[in-house]
Design an enzyme around this catalytic site. Structure first.
Site, mmCIF file in Angstrom:
data_model
loop_
_atom_site.group_PDB
_atom_site.id
_atom_site.type_symbol
_atom_site.label_atom_id
_atom_site.label_comp_id
_atom_site.label_asym_id
_atom_site.label_seq_id
_atom_site.Cartn_x
_atom_site.Cartn_y
_atom_site.Cartn_z
ATOM 1 N N GLU A 102 0.911 -1.157 -0.044
ATOM 2 C CA GLU A 102 -0.014 0.146 -0.090
ATOM 3 C C GLU A 102 1.014 1.087 -0.013
ATOM 4 O OE1 GLU A 102 -2.460 -0.452 3.394
ATOM 5 O OE2 GLU A 102 -3.668 -2.353 2.609
ATOM 6 N N CYS A 345 -0.820 6.493 9.987
ATOM 7 C CA CYS A 345 0.390 5.799 10.333
ATOM 8 C C CYS A 345 0.230 4.605 11.416
ATOM 9 C CB CYS A 345 1.122 6.910 11.322
ATOM 10 S SG CYS A 345 2.854 6.463 11.811
#
Length: 366
Positions: A102, A345
């Protein structure tokens, strides 16, 4: 120079996305051509997004035919694109028959930052990161790393450009040293993406020997996943600290920026409720970084299923930041972006084959 190993599923043709400038020049010399052809091909591939040799009109028909016979331009396959309510975009890319990675675009005022992955999974087992849960499968090739930028750039409108790249996606970049360095050279090549060294940032958990190697061949911006002010706590959160403790890591950071201290290392610090966010942690962090040219980026923890952690309260994060700022440390708090599409994150997981049983135990030798 990247020697461009041929991907396993193409036995004869070189994927030209694997080649940085030196590798491309050597490739043309082997074909009996002049090295300047490398610049032409880099422009076609990276700036114009062309994968069909037949469209490369400043190359002779003979050369185009030869290129078609011995090489290809094969970026990762785009299998899914997601858009967050806050404008963040995530692309899921197929890199081989079983693995996906990703990459995330974070638009902000005056910039488009791309978060790039360097490995399929990760072997470092940081306890607060969902990517670590899946284990490690393999390193990405240069083509698969730069291919993330290639895909992202050519999915944007013509007037938009990727302005910054952060190697903060899946994996530990310094454990894929050669391919990562080659990819960063392409990012900064004027005939490819033309980014300045200050706009390319590598984030590491602290592989000290590789960090010293990086200082010898590059001076891109450096970020360090610190997350704790002492070895006892960091051993728990970032287990690689048991091999390369904080003192060794900070010494390597100082060597990286050099004696003039014109640049600062960004120290990333995920905020975990009741774990590393107390006032004494903030004061210890101030003492720890007092002799390192640094700035601190506080990261609100992004939850994932079965995680043992919670994010610190906003008031706690604000007080922690104020303590650092009062001591003279440049401190920012990262905006949480893309959480609704699992692009924030610590949330990138991709798809890894047989993830739990094939964890890769790296021998981190000097």
């Amino acid at each position: 120079m990247n020697s461009a190993p041929v991907p396993a599923d193409t036995e004869t043709r070189v994927n030209l996305l694997d080649l940085d400038r030196e590798g491309m020049e050597a490739f043309f010399v082997r074909l009996g051509e002049k090295p300047f052809r490398a610049s032409q091909l880099l422009q076609w591939i990276h700036q114009r997004g062309v994968t069909d040799f037949g469209l490369m009109t400043n190359l002779s028909k003979t050369l185009r035919s030869r290129l078609e016979a011995v090489s290809e331009i094969r970026p990762p396959e785009l299998v899914l694109e997601q858009r967050s309510a806050d404008g963040t975009r995530k692309w899921v890319l197929q890199v081989d028959a079983v693995n996906r990675v990703e990459t995330v675009l974070i638009p902000d005022e005056g910039r488009n930052t791309l978060c790039v992955s360097s490995q399929v999974g990760c072997s470092l087992e940081c306890s607060f990161c969902s990517t670590a849960r899946q284990g490690f499968n393999r390193n990405l090739t240069t083509a698969e790393i730069i291919g993330q930028l290639w895909v992202a750039q050519h999915r944007l409108d013509e007037e938009q450009r990727i302005s910054n790249v952060v190697l903060m996606g899946m994996g530990e970049p310094l454990l894929n040293f050669g391919n990562v360095v080659a990819a960063t050279r392409l990012m900064m090549d004027d005939f490819a993406y033309g980014l300045s060294k200050r706009r390319v940032t590598l984030s590491t958990s602290g592989i000290v020997p590789a960090l010293d190697r990086l200082a010898e061949v590059s001076d891109i911006s450096l970020a360090v996943s610190l997350h704790a002010p002492d070895d006892t706590l960091r051993n728990e959160l970032v287990p690689i600290n048991r091999k390369y403790p904080i003192r060794e890591l900070l010494a390597a950071c100082k060597r990286y920026v050099g004696t003039e201290n014109r640049r600062k290392v960004t120290f990333e610090y995920v905020m975990l409720d009741g774990v590393n966010d107390r006032p004494e942690h903030a004061r210890a962090l101030v003492r720890l970084l007092s002799h390192v040219p640094s700035k601190v980026n506080l990261i609100p923890f992004n939850p994932f299923p079965n995680s043992a952690y919670r994010c610190s309260h906003p008031e706690t994060i604000a007080r922690f930041a104020q303590t650092l700022q009062d001591a003279g440390l440049i401190t920012t708090t990262r905006k949480t972006r893309g959480r609704d599409i699992d692009a924030a994150c610590g949330q990138l997981v991709g798809k890894v084959n047989d993830r739990s049983r094939r964890q890769f135990r790296l021998h981190l030798a000097h």
